[in-house]
Design a protein around this motif. Structure first.
Motif, short mmCIF file in Angstrom:
data_model
loop_
_atom_site.label_atom_id
_atom_site.label_comp_id
_atom_site.label_asym_id
_atom_site.label_seq_id
_atom_site.Cartn_x
_atom_site.Cartn_y
_atom_site.Cartn_z
N ILE A 22 0.86 -1.18 0.00
CA ILE A 22 0.00 0.00 0.00
C ILE A 22 0.90 1.23 0.00
O ILE A 22 1.72 1.40 0.92
CB ILE A 22 -0.93 0.00 1.23
CG1 ILE A 22 -1.83 -1.23 1.18
CG2 ILE A 22 -1.76 1.27 1.28
CD1 ILE A 22 -2.73 -1.39 2.38
N PRO A 23 0.80 2.08 -1.02
CA PRO A 23 1.74 3.21 -1.16
C PRO A 23 1.80 4.10 0.07
O PRO A 23 0.78 4.35 0.73
CB PRO A 23 1.18 3.97 -2.38
CG PRO A 23 0.41 2.95 -3.14
CD PRO A 23 -0.18 2.03 -2.12
N ASN A 24 3.02 4.53 0.39
CA ASN A 24 3.28 5.48 1.47
C ASN A 24 2.87 4.96 2.85
O ASN A 24 2.59 5.74 3.76
CB ASN A 24 2.56 6.81 1.19
CG ASN A 24 2.97 7.40 -0.15
OD1 ASN A 24 4.15 7.45 -0.49
ND2 ASN A 24 1.98 7.85 -0.92
N THR A 25 2.83 3.64 2.98
CA THR A 25 2.53 3.03 4.28
C THR A 25 3.47 1.83 4.47
O THR A 25 4.20 1.44 3.56
CB THR A 25 1.08 2.53 4.38
OG1 THR A 25 0.93 1.34 3.61
CG2 THR A 25 0.10 3.59 3.89
N LYS A 26 3.40 1.23 5.64
CA LYS A 26 4.14 0.00 5.92
C LYS A 26 3.23 -1.22 5.80
O LYS A 26 3.59 -2.31 6.23
CB LYS A 26 4.75 0.07 7.31
CG LYS A 26 5.84 1.14 7.45
CD LYS A 26 6.49 1.09 8.82
CE LYS A 26 7.61 2.12 8.92
NZ LYS A 26 8.28 2.07 10.25
N PHE A 27 2.07 -1.04 5.17
CA PHE A 27 1.11 -2.13 4.99
C PHE A 27 1.25 -2.75 3.61
O PHE A 27 1.65 -2.09 2.64
CB PHE A 27 -0.32 -1.63 5.16
CG PHE A 27 -0.69 -1.26 6.56
CD1 PHE A 27 -1.18 -2.21 7.45
CD2 PHE A 27 -0.55 0.05 7.00
CE1 PHE A 27 -1.52 -1.87 8.75
CE2 PHE A 27 -0.89 0.40 8.30
CZ PHE A 27 -1.38 -0.55 9.18
N SER A 28 0.90 -4.03 3.52
CA SER A 28 0.80 -4.71 2.22
C SER A 28 -0.37 -5.68 2.28
O SER A 28 -0.77 -6.15 3.35
CB SER A 28 2.10 -5.47 1.91
OG SER A 28 2.33 -6.49 2.88
N VAL A 29 -0.93 -5.95 1.11
CA VAL A 29 -2.04 -6.90 0.98
C VAL A 29 -1.56 -8.06 0.14
O VAL A 29 -0.90 -7.86 -0.90
CB VAL A 29 -3.27 -6.23 0.33
CG1 VAL A 29 -4.40 -7.24 0.15
CG2 VAL A 29 -3.75 -5.06 1.17
N SER A 30 -1.85 -9.28 0.55
CA SER A 30 -1.43 -10.46 -0.21
C SER A 30 -2.51 -11.52 -0.15
O SER A 30 -3.36 -11.54 0.74
CB SER A 30 -0.11 -11.01 0.34
OG SER A 30 -0.26 -11.43 1.69
#
Length: 232
Positions: A165-173
């Motif tokens: 997720i841009p400009n964050t430390k999150f990701s989706v998988s």
């Protein structure tokens, strides 16, 4: 409970977090370590701890520019005396253009299993991943000539994707997989989750798992699993 399991549970439980390897670039052979815990151990959509929490730990070695090997261990609960899983694996990770390959072999071993259980087995693996804009898309195929419990040959196919997720430390998988077992029935599984990287060494993951085989029993039901990650 054997001494190895006691040592592992004590070390990981004291940290109360789960982990993934983080290699240090220190010459032709480098080592990394991981420890962790999660609310449940789910493998290909199926609970391996009878819906109870998991603790685990492992070590990974990077061999030269493309080779790797490692070992990993976790508690399990199959409803019998089996209480400990240890995995050994090795392979190579070459690149072809933009495609990253992973070709390897995995041995799944189980301690304290009852006589005649035959849970131990091994698989070969071929996986590939490729960047697609900010995302990474992947696919993998696993094959075992004699699956766990002496249930004949088995194949597992998976497609997966990860998107930061841009400009964050999150990701989706997420991933979609299909397991075929010669003498034990086939099923499809899928998962989707959100990861958060607190630091380069500590992360969190919350994931929804499900299968189309709820008739096989509660271990195949939908579930949400949370965990923390530590690597060093």
């Amino acid at each position: 409970m054997n001494k190895l399991k006691v040592s592992l549970l004590a070390a990981v439980g004291s940290l109360a977090i789960t982990g993934v390897a983080h290699a240090q670039d220190e010459g032709p052979v480098s080592l990394s370590f991981n420890v962790g815990a999660a609310t449940e151990y789910v493998f290909r959509g199926v609970s391996q701890t009878d819906e109870d929490p998991q603790v685990f730990g492992g070590v990974d070695a990077t061999l030269g520019s493309i080779g790797y090997a490692g070992a990993w261990a976790s508690n399990v609960d199959f409803g019998d005396s089996t209480d400990f899983e240890f995995d050994l694996y090795a392979g190579v990770k070459p690149t072809v253009g933009a495609v990253s390959l992973d070709i390897g072999v995995i041995y799944y071993g189980y301690a304290d299993q009852p006589s005649g259980a035959n849970w131990d087995y091994w698989e070969g693996k071929v996986a590939a991943s490729v960047p697609a804009g900010p995302a990474t898309l992947g696919a993998a195929v696993y094959y075992s000539p004699e699956f766990t419990g002496k249930t004949g040959d088995a194949w597992y196919y998976e497609a997966n994707a990860t998107v930061p997720i841009p400009n964050t430390k999150f990701s989706v998988s997420g991933a979609l997989g299909h397991q075929t077992i010669d003498q034990a029935g086939d099923y499809t599984t899928w998962n989707v989750g959100v990861g958060f990287a607190l630091t380069d060494h500590i992360g969190f993951d919350v994931r929804y798992w499900d299968t189309d085989a709820h008739e096989f029993g509660k271990l195949y039901d939908s579930r949400i699993v949370g965990g923390l990650k530590l690597s060093f």
